[in-house]
Design a protein around this motif. Structure first.
Motif, PDB file in Angstrom:
ATOM      1  N   LYS A   1       6.593   7.403   9.670  1.00 54.27           N
ATOM      2  CA  LYS A   1       6.679   8.565  10.561  1.00 54.27           C
ATOM      3  C   LYS A   1       5.651   8.491  11.689  1.00 54.27           C
ATOM      4  O   LYS A   1       5.824   9.117  12.731  1.00 54.27           O
ATOM      5  N   ASN A   2       4.570   7.727  11.485  1.00 56.08           N
ATOM      6  CA  ASN A   2       3.573   7.550  12.538  1.00 56.08           C
ATOM      7  C   ASN A   2       4.133   6.739  13.702  1.00 56.08           C
ATOM      8  O   ASN A   2       3.619   6.800  14.809  1.00 56.08           O
ATOM      9  N   PHE A   3       5.163   5.966  13.422  1.00 57.91           N
ATOM     10  CA  PHE A   3       5.767   5.117  14.438  1.00 57.91           C
ATOM     11  C   PHE A   3       6.935   5.813  15.130  1.00 57.91           C
ATOM     12  O   PHE A   3       7.221   5.548  16.285  1.00 57.91           O
ATOM     13  N   SER A   4       7.606   6.715  14.419  1.00 60.93           N
ATOM     14  CA  SER A   4       8.701   7.509  14.978  1.00 60.93           C
ATOM     15  C   SER A   4       8.931   8.718  14.078  1.00 60.93           C
ATOM     16  O   SER A   4       9.039   8.578  12.862  1.00 60.93           O
ATOM     17  N   SER A   5       9.036   9.884  14.695  1.00 62.75           N
ATOM     18  CA  SER A   5       9.233  11.112  13.907  1.00 62.75           C
ATOM     19  C   SER A   5      10.562  11.099  13.158  1.00 62.75           C
ATOM     20  O   SER A   5      10.732  11.829  12.185  1.00 62.75           O
ATOM     21  N   THR A   6      11.500  10.276  13.601  1.00 63.05           N
ATOM     22  CA  THR A   6      12.800  10.219  12.945  1.00 63.05           C
ATOM     23  C   THR A   6      12.846   9.180  11.819  1.00 63.05           C
ATOM     24  O   THR A   6      13.861   9.049  11.138  1.00 63.05           O
ATOM     25  N   ALA A   7      11.772   8.446  11.631  1.00 64.72           N
ATOM     26  CA  ALA A   7      11.739   7.426  10.575  1.00 64.72           C
ATOM     27  C   ALA A   7      11.734   8.088   9.201  1.00 64.72           C
ATOM     28  O   ALA A   7      11.356   9.250   9.056  1.00 64.72           O
ATOM     29  N   ARG A   8      12.135   7.312   8.198  1.00 64.90           N
ATOM     30  CA  ARG A   8      12.187   7.856   6.846  1.00 64.90           C
ATOM     31  C   ARG A   8      10.801   7.833   6.181  1.00 64.90           C
ATOM     32  O   ARG A   8       9.871   7.188   6.652  1.00 64.90           O
ATOM     33  N   VAL A   9      10.712   8.536   5.072  1.00 63.74           N
ATOM     34  CA  VAL A   9       9.515   8.539   4.228  1.00 63.74           C
ATOM     35  C   VAL A   9       9.653   7.357   3.268  1.00 63.74           C
ATOM     36  O   VAL A   9      10.752   7.043   2.806  1.00 63.74           O
ATOM     37  N   LEU A  10       8.546   6.679   2.976  1.00 66.04           N
ATOM     38  CA  LEU A  10       8.596   5.578   2.016  1.00 66.04           C
ATOM     39  C   LEU A  10       8.905   6.115   0.619  1.00 66.04           C
ATOM     40  O   LEU A  10       8.467   7.213   0.265  1.00 66.04           O
ATOM     41  N   THR A  11       9.629   5.344  -0.159  1.00 66.02           N
ATOM     42  CA  THR A  11       9.903   5.744  -1.543  1.00 66.02           C
ATOM     43  C   THR A  11       8.612   5.660  -2.344  1.00 66.02           C
ATOM     44  O   THR A  11       7.637   5.019  -1.921  1.00 66.02           O
ATOM     45  N   SER A  12       8.616   6.255  -3.504  1.00 72.49           N
ATOM     46  CA  SER A  12       7.455   6.209  -4.385  1.00 72.49           C
ATOM     47  C   SER A  12       7.088   4.763  -4.729  1.00 72.49           C
ATOM     48  O   SER A  12       5.917   4.389  -4.706  1.00 72.49           O
ATOM     49  N   ALA A  13       8.093   3.941  -5.029  1.00 67.45           N
ATOM     50  CA  ALA A  13       7.848   2.537  -5.372  1.00 67.45           C
ATOM     51  C   ALA A  13       7.252   1.779  -4.190  1.00 67.45           C
ATOM     52  O   ALA A  13       6.313   0.987  -4.357  1.00 67.45           O
ATOM     53  N   GLU A  14       7.780   2.024  -2.989  1.00 64.37           N
ATOM     54  CA  GLU A  14       7.254   1.359  -1.788  1.00 64.37           C
ATOM     55  C   GLU A  14       5.814   1.786  -1.530  1.00 64.37           C
ATOM     56  O   GLU A  14       4.961   0.953  -1.212  1.00 64.37           O
ATOM     57  N   THR A  15       5.554   3.075  -1.666  1.00 59.96           N
ATOM     58  CA  THR A  15       4.215   3.599  -1.425  1.00 59.96           C
ATOM     59  C   THR A  15       3.211   2.995  -2.404  1.00 59.96           C
ATOM     60  O   THR A  15       2.127   2.551  -2.004  1.00 59.96           O
ATOM     61  N   LYS A  16       3.567   2.953  -3.684  1.00 62.13           N
ATOM     62  CA  LYS A  16       2.660   2.403  -4.699  1.00 62.13           C
ATOM     63  C   LYS A  16       2.419   0.905  -4.488  1.00 62.13           C
ATOM     64  O   LYS A  16       1.292   0.424  -4.631  1.00 62.13           O
ATOM     65  N   ALA A  17       3.455   0.154  -4.107  1.00 63.94           N
ATOM     66  CA  ALA A  17       3.302  -1.279  -3.843  1.00 63.94           C
ATOM     67  C   ALA A  17       2.426  -1.512  -2.613  1.00 63.94           C
ATOM     68  O   ALA A  17       1.566  -2.410  -2.609  1.00 63.94           O
ATOM     69  N   PHE A  18       2.608  -0.701  -1.576  1.00 61.71           N
ATOM     70  CA  PHE A  18       1.827  -0.786  -0.341  1.00 61.71           C
ATOM     71  C   PHE A  18       0.362  -0.495  -0.651  1.00 61.71           C
ATOM     72  O   PHE A  18      -0.534  -1.232  -0.233  1.00 61.71           O
ATOM     73  N   LEU A  19       0.113   0.557  -1.416  1.00 62.49           N
ATOM     74  CA  LEU A  19      -1.252   0.926  -1.793  1.00 62.49           C
ATOM     75  C   LEU A  19      -1.893  -0.171  -2.638  1.00 62.49           C
ATOM     76  O   LEU A  19      -3.037  -0.567  -2.394  1.00 62.49           O
ATOM     77  N   ALA A  20      -1.160  -0.697  -3.602  1.00 61.75           N
ATOM     78  CA  ALA A  20      -1.686  -1.752  -4.472  1.00 61.75           C
ATOM     79  C   ALA A  20      -2.054  -2.997  -3.660  1.00 61.75           C
ATOM     80  O   ALA A  20      -3.069  -3.649  -3.934  1.00 61.75           O
ATOM     81  N   ALA A  21      -1.255  -3.311  -2.650  1.00 61.91           N
ATOM     82  CA  ALA A  21      -1.519  -4.488  -1.819  1.00 61.91           C
ATOM     83  C   ALA A  21      -2.769  -4.307  -0.965  1.00 61.91           C
ATOM     84  O   ALA A  21      -3.527  -5.255  -0.752  1.00 61.91           O
ATOM     85  N   GLY A  22      -2.992  -3.091  -0.490  1.00 58.98           N
ATOM     86  CA  GLY A  22      -4.100  -2.846   0.422  1.00 58.98           C
ATOM     87  C   GLY A  22      -5.399  -2.422  -0.218  1.00 58.98           C
ATOM     88  O   GLY A  22      -6.477  -2.645   0.330  1.00 58.98           O
ATOM     89  N   ASP A  23      -5.326  -1.814  -1.384  1.00 61.75           N
ATOM     90  CA  ASP A  23      -6.513  -1.256  -2.051  1.00 61.75           C
ATOM     91  C   ASP A  23      -7.216  -2.339  -2.867  1.00 61.75           C
ATOM     92  O   ASP A  23      -7.048  -2.422  -4.072  1.00 61.75           O
TER      93      ASP A  23
END
Length: 109
Positions: free
Chosen positions: A69-91
């Motif tokens: 959504k930071n890139f476009s207000s019309t973009a979708r929200v990440l799924t729970s699985a995507e969010t957790k994988a993204f966080l795990a990769a970066g944290d």
């Protein structure tokens, strides 16, 4: 500062269209397509500042879920699985959030 001050609107549109379906988000290909992985550390830090909505100095799970959504207000929200994988990769330090140095490493991975 707008994200389009650093990244091209055309690249953003292309990157977002590549991950419209649920569970299709891949941070490595997204960062590459949007042009972020070729930016300077200072430019990446500025993008981090935009993504850090509450200005806490970290991108927490809730902010990651709204990442696109930071890139476009019309973009979708990440799924729970995507969010957790993204966080795990970066944290990398295990504190449950992504700091600016962790974000820079993630972008350059």
């Amino acid at each position: 500062m707008a994200i389009t001050d650093i990244l091209s609107a055309k690249d953003i549109e292309s990157a977002l269209s590549s991950c419209q379906a649920d569970d299709s988000f891949n941070y490595k290909s997204f960062f590459s397509m949007v042009g972020l992985s070729s930016k300077t550390p200072d430019q990446i830090k500025k993008v981090f500042g935009i993504l850090d909505q509450d200005k806490s100095g970290f991108i927490e799970e809730e902010e990651l879920q709204l990442f696109l959504k930071n890139f476009s207000s019309t973009a979708r929200v990440l799924t729970s699985a995507e969010t957790k994988a993204f966080l795990a990769a970066g944290d990398t330090d295990g504190d449950g959030k992504i700091g600016v140095e962790e974000f820079q490493s993630l972008v350059k991975a």
